[in-house]
Write a protein that holds these residues in place. Structure first.
Motif, PDB file in Angstrom:
ATOM      1  N   VAL A 251       1.528  15.138   6.440  1.00 40.36           N
ATOM      2  CA  VAL A 251       1.423  15.199   5.320  1.00 40.36           C
ATOM      3  C   VAL A 251       1.488  13.582   4.841  1.00 40.36           C
ATOM      4  CG1 VAL A 251       2.602  15.462   2.788  1.00 40.36           C
ATOM      5  CG2 VAL A 251       2.319  17.565   4.611  1.00 40.36           C
ATOM      6  N   MET A 252       2.430  12.972   5.216  1.00 42.68           N
ATOM      7  CA  MET A 252       2.731  11.374   5.226  1.00 42.68           C
ATOM      8  C   MET A 252       1.145  10.839   5.517  1.00 42.68           C
ATOM      9  SD  MET A 252       5.646   9.148   6.688  1.00 42.68           S
ATOM     10  CE  MET A 252       5.304   9.313   8.181  1.00 42.68           C
ATOM     11  N   ALA A 253       0.644  11.005   6.754  1.00 46.42           N
ATOM     12  CA  ALA A 253      -0.428  10.504   7.370  1.00 46.42           C
ATOM     13  C   ALA A 253      -1.529  10.758   6.307  1.00 46.42           C
ATOM     14  CB  ALA A 253      -0.939  10.944   8.599  1.00 46.42           C
ATOM     15  N   PHE A 254      -1.721  11.991   5.806  1.00 45.66           N
ATOM     16  CA  PHE A 254      -2.921  12.488   4.944  1.00 45.66           C
ATOM     17  C   PHE A 254      -2.718  11.751   3.432  1.00 45.66           C
ATOM     18  CE2 PHE A 254      -4.438  15.575   1.886  1.00 45.66           C
ATOM     19  CZ  PHE A 254      -5.984  15.530   2.215  1.00 45.66           C
ATOM     20  N   LEU A 255      -1.590  11.680   2.917  1.00 46.11           N
ATOM     21  CA  LEU A 255      -1.520  11.013   1.816  1.00 46.11           C
ATOM     22  C   LEU A 255      -1.748   9.495   1.906  1.00 46.11           C
ATOM     23  CD1 LEU A 255       2.017  12.745   0.674  1.00 46.11           C
ATOM     24  CD2 LEU A 255      -0.325  13.166  -0.446  1.00 46.11           C
TER      25      LEU A 255
ATOM     26  N   ILE B 155      -8.843   0.900  -1.679  1.00 41.70           N
ATOM     27  CA  ILE B 155      -9.970   0.243  -1.356  1.00 41.70           C
ATOM     28  C   ILE B 155     -10.961   0.147  -2.358  1.00 41.70           C
ATOM     29  CG2 ILE B 155     -12.144   0.299   0.306  1.00 41.70           C
ATOM     30  CD1 ILE B 155     -10.117   0.879   2.322  1.00 41.70           C
ATOM     31  N   LYS B 156     -11.243   1.482  -3.184  1.00 44.23           N
ATOM     32  CA  LYS B 156     -11.924   1.686  -4.043  1.00 44.23           C
ATOM     33  C   LYS B 156     -11.774   0.889  -5.451  1.00 44.23           C
ATOM     34  CE  LYS B 156     -12.601   5.379  -7.365  1.00 44.23           C
ATOM     35  NZ  LYS B 156     -12.412   6.821  -7.629  1.00 44.23           N
ATOM     36  N   ASN B 157     -10.360   0.838  -5.560  1.00 42.94           N
ATOM     37  CA  ASN B 157     -10.150  -0.138  -6.845  1.00 42.94           C
ATOM     38  C   ASN B 157      -9.658  -1.499  -6.524  1.00 42.94           C
ATOM     39  OD1 ASN B 157     -10.213   1.849  -8.889  1.00 42.94           O
ATOM     40  ND2 ASN B 157      -9.138   3.011  -7.493  1.00 42.94           N
ATOM     41  N   ILE B 158      -9.873  -2.067  -5.493  1.00 40.72           N
ATOM     42  CA  ILE B 158      -9.317  -3.266  -4.963  1.00 40.72           C
ATOM     43  C   ILE B 158      -9.569  -4.476  -5.964  1.00 40.72           C
ATOM     44  CG2 ILE B 158     -11.385  -4.195  -3.621  1.00 40.72           C
ATOM     45  CD1 ILE B 158      -9.199  -5.082  -1.486  1.00 40.72           C
ATOM     46  N   ASN B 159     -10.780  -4.364  -6.757  1.00 39.86           N
ATOM     47  CA  ASN B 159     -11.107  -5.622  -7.773  1.00 39.86           C
ATOM     48  C   ASN B 159     -10.619  -5.103  -9.321  1.00 39.86           C
ATOM     49  OD1 ASN B 159     -11.890  -7.418  -5.686  1.00 39.86           O
ATOM     50  ND2 ASN B 159     -13.808  -6.043  -5.573  1.00 39.86           N
ATOM     51  N   SER B 160      -9.972  -3.822  -9.173  1.00 34.78           N
ATOM     52  CA  SER B 160      -9.758  -3.430 -10.601  1.00 34.78           C
ATOM     53  C   SER B 160      -8.614  -4.196 -11.268  1.00 34.78           C
ATOM     54  CB  SER B 160      -9.345  -2.017 -10.371  1.00 34.78           C
ATOM     55  OG  SER B 160     -10.383  -1.034 -10.044  1.00 34.78           O
ATOM     56  N   ASP B 161      -8.140  -3.837 -12.212  1.00 36.58           N
ATOM     57  CA  ASP B 161      -7.158  -4.517 -13.104  1.00 36.58           C
ATOM     58  C   ASP B 161      -5.847  -3.932 -12.401  1.00 36.58           C
ATOM     59  OD1 ASP B 161      -5.932  -2.186 -14.879  1.00 36.58           O
ATOM     60  OD2 ASP B 161      -8.113  -2.154 -14.928  1.00 36.58           O
ATOM     61  N   THR B 162      -4.587  -4.590 -12.780  1.00 35.93           N
ATOM     62  CA  THR B 162      -3.337  -4.541 -12.254  1.00 35.93           C
ATOM     63  C   THR B 162      -2.883  -3.095 -12.447  1.00 35.93           C
ATOM     64  OG1 THR B 162      -2.648  -6.684 -12.392  1.00 35.93           O
ATOM     65  CG2 THR B 162      -0.948  -5.240 -12.234  1.00 35.93           C
ATOM     66  N   GLU B 163      -3.184  -2.470 -13.620  1.00 38.80           N
ATOM     67  CA  GLU B 163      -2.784  -0.982 -13.883  1.00 38.80           C
ATOM     68  C   GLU B 163      -3.445  -0.211 -13.131  1.00 38.80           C
ATOM     69  OE1 GLU B 163       0.127  -0.691 -15.235  1.00 38.80           O
ATOM     70  OE2 GLU B 163       0.342  -2.582 -15.669  1.00 38.80           O
ATOM     71  N   THR B 164      -4.574  -0.283 -12.947  1.00 43.24           N
ATOM     72  CA  THR B 164      -5.552   0.655 -12.065  1.00 43.24           C
ATOM     73  C   THR B 164      -5.524   0.720 -10.575  1.00 43.24           C
ATOM     74  OG1 THR B 164      -7.521   0.531 -13.795  1.00 43.24           O
ATOM     75  CG2 THR B 164      -8.051   1.459 -11.454  1.00 43.24           C
ATOM     76  N   PHE B 165      -5.066  -0.581 -10.093  1.00 46.19           N
ATOM     77  CA  PHE B 165      -4.631  -0.650  -8.746  1.00 46.19           C
ATOM     78  C   PHE B 165      -3.391  -0.045  -8.386  1.00 46.19           C
ATOM     79  CE2 PHE B 165      -3.414  -2.991  -4.758  1.00 46.19           C
ATOM     80  CZ  PHE B 165      -4.354  -2.408  -4.109  1.00 46.19           C
ATOM     81  N   GLN B 166      -2.624  -0.244  -9.356  1.00 45.22           N
ATOM     82  CA  GLN B 166      -1.241   0.014  -9.262  1.00 45.22           C
ATOM     83  C   GLN B 166      -1.226   1.791  -9.101  1.00 45.22           C
ATOM     84  OE1 GLN B 166       1.578  -1.698  -8.868  1.00 45.22           O
ATOM     85  NE2 GLN B 166       2.990  -0.071  -9.022  1.00 45.22           N
ATOM     86  N   ALA B 167      -1.948   2.324  -9.872  1.00 42.73           N
ATOM     87  CA  ALA B 167      -2.169   4.009  -9.967  1.00 42.73           C
ATOM     88  C   ALA B 167      -2.435   4.397  -8.763  1.00 42.73           C
ATOM     89  CB  ALA B 167      -3.042   4.312 -11.128  1.00 42.73           C
ATOM     90  N   ALA B 168      -3.494   3.277  -7.992  1.00 45.25           N
ATOM     91  CA  ALA B 168      -4.279   3.839  -6.762  1.00 45.25           C
ATOM     92  C   ALA B 168      -3.311   3.798  -5.606  1.00 45.25           C
ATOM     93  CB  ALA B 168      -5.219   2.851  -6.361  1.00 45.25           C
ATOM     94  N   LYS B 169      -1.997   3.206  -5.663  1.00 46.88           N
ATOM     95  CA  LYS B 169      -1.095   3.277  -4.875  1.00 46.88           C
ATOM     96  C   LYS B 169      -0.093   4.274  -4.748  1.00 46.88           C
ATOM     97  CE  LYS B 169       0.521  -0.906  -6.016  1.00 46.88           C
ATOM     98  NZ  LYS B 169       1.424  -1.989  -5.889  1.00 46.88           N
ATOM     99  N   HIS B 170      -0.158   5.107  -5.820  1.00 47.24           N
ATOM    100  CA  HIS B 170       0.613   6.448  -6.109  1.00 47.24           C
ATOM    101  C   HIS B 170       0.944   7.157  -4.678  1.00 47.24           C
ATOM    102  CE1 HIS B 170       3.116   9.155  -8.180  1.00 47.24           C
ATOM    103  NE2 HIS B 170       2.098  10.071  -7.687  1.00 47.24           N
TER     104      HIS B 170
ATOM    105  N   VAL C  85       4.403   7.967  -2.626  1.00 45.05           N
ATOM    106  CA  VAL C  85       4.847   9.242  -2.367  1.00 45.05           C
ATOM    107  C   VAL C  85       5.129   9.535  -0.997  1.00 45.05           C
ATOM    108  CG1 VAL C  85       4.470  11.606  -2.573  1.00 45.05           C
ATOM    109  CG2 VAL C  85       4.215  10.188  -4.713  1.00 45.05           C
ATOM    110  N   ALA C  86       4.019   8.877  -0.115  1.00 45.38           N
ATOM    111  CA  ALA C  86       4.036   9.296   1.370  1.00 45.38           C
ATOM    112  C   ALA C  86       5.425   8.636   1.911  1.00 45.38           C
ATOM    113  CB  ALA C  86       2.958   8.813   1.838  1.00 45.38           C
ATOM    114  N   CYS C  87       5.718   7.497   1.522  1.00 47.28           N
ATOM    115  CA  CYS C  87       6.871   6.697   2.046  1.00 47.28           C
ATOM    116  C   CYS C  87       8.062   7.631   1.499  1.00 47.28           C
ATOM    117  CB  CYS C  87       7.115   5.372   1.482  1.00 47.28           C
ATOM    118  SG  CYS C  87       5.845   4.048   2.155  1.00 47.28           S
TER     119      CYS C  87
END
Length: 162
Positions: free
Chosen positions: A72-76, A85-100, A104-106
């Motif tokens: 599960v950790m690997a999949f997440l 990767i998809k949001n690498i050039n996005s604004d701070t909030e969008t990239f922050q959301a991409a890390k969610h 959770v996996a950690c």
């Protein structure tokens, strides 16, 4: 550059989860036997033998919780890395959301290693009494908890720089 490093960090956690899962599956018999040994407790635990577990289903459940958590950790983390990767050039909030999902996996990994290895294995089943293996189990669990916690802290930080 910071975002690329965080993507690599998340991918490394995915690699850790995949490697751990595969190691458990390839060496299924020996790994399951290790779980059985923990649940049946170390010799020399006078007065608390009642804690030991000898049912096969409990051994299978304990083993499944370990390897499934790693999967599960690997999949997440894999999903998270694609989102990052998809949001690498996005604004701070969008990239922050991409890390969610990576965050959770950690947390999932820390919870599994802490509850499974520190609370149950070491404290409840007193695996510390087993020479060499007891200490090694604790040391590995502690290092995994430490690294995943550090990665968690790094990931939750906002990325103002691209």
């Amino acid at each position: 550059m910071i975002r690329i490093l965080k993507i690599l960090l998340v991918l490394s956690i995915a690699g850790f989860g995949i490697a751990g899962f595969m190691s458990n599956m390839v060496d299924y018999t020996a790994t399951r036997e290790q779980v059985k040994q923990v649940l049946e407790m170390a010799p020399g635990t006078p007065g608390i033998e009642w804690r030991s577990i000898h049912t096969e289903i409990a051994i299978d459940i304990g083993f499944a919780l370990i390897y499934m958590t790693k999967l599960v950790m690997a999949f997440l983390c894999l999903i998270c890395s694609f989102q990052m990767i998809k949001n690498i050039n996005s604004d701070t909030e969008t990239f922050q959301a991409a890390k969610h999902l990576g965050i959770v996996a950690c947390a999932v990994g820390v919870i599994m290693f802490f509850i499974g290895f520190i609370v149950f294995t070491e404290t409840y089943f007193e695996y510390w009494r087993v020479p060499i293996l007891g200490v090694a189990t604790h040391d590995f669990a502690f290092s995994y908890i430490t690294m995943l916690s550090l990665f968690f802290i790094i990931l939750v930080q906002k990325d103002y720089l691209k």
